[in-house]
Design a protein around this motif. Structure first.
Motif, PDB file in Angstrom:
ATOM      1  N   PRO A   1       0.873  -1.152  -0.179  1.00 12.22           N
ATOM      2  CA  PRO A   1       0.210   0.060   0.210  1.00 12.22           C
ATOM      3  C   PRO A   1       1.078   1.330   0.025  1.00 12.22           C
ATOM      4  CG  PRO A   1      -1.073  -1.472   1.456  1.00 12.22           C
ATOM      5  CD  PRO A   1       0.507  -2.150   0.983  1.00 12.22           C
ATOM      6  N   GLY A   2       0.388   2.280  -1.018  1.00 10.13           N
ATOM      7  CA  GLY A   2       1.299   3.520  -0.855  1.00 10.13           C
ATOM      8  C   GLY A   2       2.140   3.374  -2.157  1.00 10.13           C
ATOM      9  N   ASP A   3       2.431   2.447  -2.638  1.00 10.52           N
ATOM     10  CA  ASP A   3       3.453   2.456  -3.930  1.00 10.52           C
ATOM     11  C   ASP A   3       2.427   3.125  -5.142  1.00 10.52           C
ATOM     12  OD1 ASP A   3       5.212   0.984  -2.553  1.00 10.52           O
ATOM     13  OD2 ASP A   3       4.860  -0.734  -3.484  1.00 10.52           O
ATOM     14  N   HIS A   4       3.188   3.792  -5.768  1.00 11.23           N
ATOM     15  CA  HIS A   4       2.749   4.350  -7.044  1.00 11.23           C
ATOM     16  C   HIS A   4       2.828   3.421  -7.980  1.00 11.23           C
ATOM     17  CE1 HIS A   4       1.979   8.813  -5.945  1.00 11.23           C
ATOM     18  NE2 HIS A   4       2.190   8.149  -4.620  1.00 11.23           N
ATOM     19  N   VAL A   5       1.712   3.149  -8.892  1.00 12.50           N
ATOM     20  CA  VAL A   5       1.959   2.120 -10.261  1.00 12.50           C
ATOM     21  C   VAL A   5       1.439   2.676 -11.423  1.00 12.50           C
ATOM     22  CG1 VAL A   5       2.112   0.114  -8.250  1.00 12.50           C
ATOM     23  CG2 VAL A   5      -0.302   1.104  -9.180  1.00 12.50           C
ATOM     24  N   LEU A   6       1.837   2.074 -12.399  1.00  9.72           N
ATOM     25  CA  LEU A   6       1.260   2.167 -13.796  1.00  9.72           C
ATOM     26  C   LEU A   6       0.561   1.080 -13.905  1.00  9.72           C
ATOM     27  CD1 LEU A   6       1.154   3.154 -16.737  1.00  9.72           C
ATOM     28  CD2 LEU A   6       3.521   1.954 -16.981  1.00  9.72           C
ATOM     29  N   ILE A   7      -0.619   1.266 -14.429  1.00  4.90           N
ATOM     30  CA  ILE A   7      -1.596   0.106 -14.901  1.00  4.90           C
ATOM     31  C   ILE A   7      -1.403  -0.338 -16.220  1.00  4.90           C
ATOM     32  CG2 ILE A   7      -3.957  -0.732 -14.777  1.00  4.90           C
ATOM     33  CD1 ILE A   7      -4.666   1.386 -12.897  1.00  4.90           C
TER      34      ILE A   7
ATOM     35  N   SER B   1       1.126  -7.341 -13.609  1.00  6.23           N
ATOM     36  CA  SER B   1       0.224  -6.385 -14.533  1.00  6.23           C
ATOM     37  C   SER B   1       0.368  -4.907 -14.086  1.00  6.23           C
ATOM     38  CB  SER B   1      -1.219  -6.978 -14.373  1.00  6.23           C
ATOM     39  OG  SER B   1      -1.535  -8.147 -14.982  1.00  6.23           O
ATOM     40  N   LEU B   2       1.031  -4.534 -13.122  1.00  8.09           N
ATOM     41  CA  LEU B   2       1.270  -3.325 -12.649  1.00  8.09           C
ATOM     42  C   LEU B   2       2.991  -3.060 -12.847  1.00  8.09           C
ATOM     43  CD1 LEU B   2      -0.734  -3.400  -9.282  1.00  8.09           C
ATOM     44  CD2 LEU B   2      -1.319  -2.022 -11.462  1.00  8.09           C
ATOM     45  N   TYR B   3       3.168  -1.682 -12.841  1.00  5.50           N
ATOM     46  CA  TYR B   3       4.864  -1.490 -12.907  1.00  5.50           C
ATOM     47  C   TYR B   3       4.976  -0.493 -11.930  1.00  5.50           C
ATOM     48  CZ  TYR B   3       4.776  -4.223 -17.042  1.00  5.50           C
ATOM     49  OH  TYR B   3       4.629  -5.281 -17.812  1.00  5.50           O
TER      50      TYR B   3
END
Lengths: 345, 345, 345, 345
Positions: free
Chosen positions: D78-84, D131-133
């Motif tokens: 939780p809190g991680d910024h991700v690209l979908i 599926s997330l980066y």
């Protein structure tokens, strides 16, 4: 000299013609010892190839012996035994330098088409140093006639373009000479399955003796369903079209697995329907190719080492005097079971 | 359970150890049915592998039956027959996503090295869904043990990296199990020549029965001269180093043709001399690789289709109770002629 | 005519020499308009190149105008402006047909080495049709001199062999002309980082203006540590060796990431230590190559389209009468900051 | 939470929906910070995508912050910024292991199609680890929304499949967002020419500012003739179809050079005519592809290094409350000149 001459649609004869002469310093004159007939020769006789004009000596395959060379030819000398490539290549234009000899700006498929060909006692070969290959002493020269066109075509247009790999599933639509050439050379890469599809039961039987792992007769029944069943419902990694009609191309579209390749070998006379509404998201590749014969040196090595039994494609033998009978036999393959017919000059 | 335990350099025994337990939700516990011994196990026993600590159960090859799976494992269930890969792969790190499982950041070669291995009645397999492969019903499970490590290693590090192609000339330096695995899988690509080099006459004899086209005994004589003669003075397109000592690597440097590839498979303990003063302008490629086992699904297909006779590498069979005798037999291969020994658990 | 002649180690002079004559039907005589000096010319003058004998006219780069062509040359005529390739290629031997012109059996690097070269008013070019390239009207001919050798060398041996890709991390060891040529052409592929390494602060400054993203001076400090820091501790995907000494090659071995490629460009005089004990399981590739100039047509397109500013490498200009001064300037690059010097004939 | 919901052909609304919940141990819940609209969303609204049922939350692009993770997710917290990624990938099926995530057996394009999507305050992402980066600190998160779908699509389906190379001639048919994404990423490979073709003068003007070297308006005139003239009568090496209708695909067939590649990106609803009677001997390749997003890690590197200005595609910005206005603006692009519209949640 004697030569098989095209006289316009439906007409050919064995005529007496003048000996060919050197025109350019890079030419060679080759005395033909053995030649053969290609499906394309039959196309010409139907009038389907407008570049080929009446009066032309047909034929673009063969082996022979160098009779004479132009002033700029240093790698061949009279007496050398040579394999004639169906594709003439200058070795210096942009296409040749990229290995795409089929589109050579002063060559390509010209033999027996735009210039006189090999179904004769002698033939002039332009760009001789890059269009002939030396035959090693002791080789089975008859078998090497299969390296002029049919084996490089099956290999380059079908197997190489189709990216056949160890463990692949391959379907070859069309079990005539060209499909069988693809079948023989596909085995260079140890695919797990090679499924042959044809309407002729005899040709499918031959395919099984040439290494096919399964056969599907598409004269009736549901060939797509049969192939899908053979591949666990996934389809094939590589579909090779070796007929040249819309129905067989569309069969390839129906059996190709996601990520697979359709490699076209057949000569097409009309457009085909490409079902992009089904294929746009299937990650497939479709290739077309006129043989470049860039693989000829490699194929010579595989024949010499016994990895490729080129002679298996030969079913009949004739003398040049009987070339008309050879044509008859080749063109009635359904009855004669002819694959490739050798003509000894 | 019974397990073969490493107790420090030179010391091992068949001990009673506790059953492995699931640690992570992605683990599986596998009941081993068959395992084998690798040259690397002998390296560990010599003390050459510092990552492997005393107390470790050895072994990184085998087949077995799923006993238990973690909560996140959905593609396997108890009772499934599985092939264990020597390389553990998470399937999600950068290396795994690029097909370089050998460098998986939480896997790689850890079995029988950093965690307990397969020479036991049971083993815990981390990242089970991406490190185990389902065995189809009716398969020859004993033969598939050869797909845990030795065949993918010979294939990926030797044949694939070495770019073996139809018509290629290949030399394999070292005719032990790994060189023979390269020999078997090189034939996927129909090379024209495969020359095996070794100091052991028996191993060379075996190589001939496995498909080598020529053999060179480098115990004496001038192996470079012999190989150059076999290749018309040009050298080989692909040289596979399957020993792991400077002399055999330098032999590869001496026989490689311009444009060729040296594919290293051997495990090296010291540096080698790279003769760049001779090689800088020869357009060659040198590759190194720890097997990724990325080819395992493909190899399974070639075994199933009969293109690869994996079982040919098996020479001896033992029960787990006799594992010490199995080690003795395997480590004295010059006398016992052992290639791979199967241990039934 | 005037020509720069090699008279043995340490000795050269601008002499009066007879005009070259056509020897073979495939030759052309080119009037040189601009040539340049290569690091290899300095090697010859040190006596390091035994194939180059006293009396030889040096030089293997340049542009000029066709003066005369042999009887078999049809694609060039007197008055055509041409780029001279440093590599002579027959277009018909096995190597040429595979795109490996550097190993042409009757060509390769022969200009200014085994036959008279381009640092003269006129030069004879064998295999003219496949060793010269037409210069389009309006081109910056001076800039094109950089396409004779240095740019294809940096590109083929460094960038192409090094498999530079979008997002790659690249290190180039050596920021002399050849390293800078690799730097310019690496940018064709949009790498994320290009780190230049050199002992000369001026050359590193130049590198930054040519597109380097970071520089490391390895005259002191710990260059390996600096590069590892710049790459997040992983190392580089591609390390290009552009010096030709063991230390710089070993630096490449120390900074290469798992899965990476070391592309050697430098000319080596002695062996290097290859640390296989560290590299055997790192999945790396090492390549060597003498430039083939197979990329020349492509490079001409990138120059014409403005993607490649070839002229940036030119720092000094001389007349042929001042060729000795040109050599002095070029050989004292540390002081003169010379990269490539143009000599107008 | 608020979400844009599809209610059947022609009907959508911003509704209050329940928060998504973790279903599988490998899921993550992401709080959306920014999303966007795709041409495919408009297709769904026309009723063209039968897999998408009424009640579905639309959207398959976006960036956000991890809110919650399943028990088996270890690489995000939780809190991680991700690209979908628009493509959901399990990382373990055969397709995923081969890099063909688009055909993942439990993923592929499911977001905003078979499961609820990203045009909402929160979204559930299956197979989260693959599926997330992760988004690095300090990145321009808005620009990274372009990496969910449009840039990998233009790059993988158009540029990579089209084999764009240094010096290539490229034509892109369709200068909408997807054609422009291909245009931006084609420049990774330094092609000599990039010709954009469209019927909208404004879009062609934009293309020129994005790096096109020439534009052809095919609303009238003879676009084939214009393109042939621009390429010296040869045609293009690579033709990228970025529209999805028969006319634009057939335009590609008419302008492709021998040896060239037609890379299809457009979504097609009906079959196209493939003129095999002209193409069978042209040595061309045709590819189709649903984006795999296998290039996402690489694209992240090119954005971070400044090689790719992803944000250039963004023309408008809206709040989630104004999502209907965003749809209106995006769907009337001819008038609004919209490319990609950002929706802030």
């Amino acid at each position: 000299m004697k030569a098989l001459v095209y006289h316009g649609p439906g007409s050919k004869s064995l005529d007496e013609k003048p000996m060919p002469k050197l025109i350019s310093a890079t030419d060679a004159i080759v005395r033909i010892t053995r030649t053969t007939i290609c499906g394309t020769d039959l196309h010409i006789l139907k009038g389907d190839v407008p570049t080929c004009e009446p009066g032309r000596i047909l034929g673009h395959e063969g082996v022979g012996v160098i009779e004479q060379v132009g002033a700029a030819v240093s790698t061949f000398k009279p007496g050398d035994h040579v394999l004639i490539s169906c594709i003439t290549s200058c070795g210096k234009c942009d296409y040749c330098r990229r290995g795409m000899y089929s589109h050579c700006t002063t060559g390509g498929w010209i033999l027996g088409n735009k210039i006189d060909g090999t179904q004769a006692e002698y033939v002039r070969i332009p760009h001789a140093e890059t269009s002939l290959y030396p035959i090693p002493a002791g080789a089975d020269e008859e078998a090497l006639v299969m390296l002029s066109d049919i084996l490089p075509t099956g290999f380059e247009c079908g197997v190489l373009n189709g990216k056949v790999q160890p463990g692949s599933t391959v379907a070859i639509v069309g079990s005539g000479p060209i499909g069988l050439a693809a079948l023989l050379t596909a085995q260079f890469y140890a695919p797990a399955q090679i499924i042959m599809i044809d309407r002729d039961a005899n040709r499918l039987e031959v395919a099984l003796t040439f290494g096919a792992t399964a056969c599907v007769n598409n004269a009736s029944g549901d060939p797509v369903a049969e192939i899908m069943k053979l591949t666990g419902g996934i389809g094939v990694d590589c579909a090779i079209e070796a007929v040249g009609v819309p129905a067989s191309f569309e069969l390839c579209e129906s059996i190709i697995a996601p990520g697979g390749t359709i490699a076209n070998v057949g000569v097409h006379g009309v457009k085909v329907d490409l079902h992009m509404e089904r294929l746009w998201d299937r990650n497939i590749t479709i290739t077309t190719r006129l043989v470049d014969t860039v693989s000829t040196p490699m194929l010579l090595k595989t024949v010499r080492s016994g990895r490729l039994e080129a002679g298996k494609l030969i079913t009949h033998r004739f003398k040049l005097n009987d070339v008309l009978k050879a044509y008859e036999t080749f063109s009635q393959a359904a009855d004669t079971h002819a694959l490739k017919v050798i003509i000894e000059a």
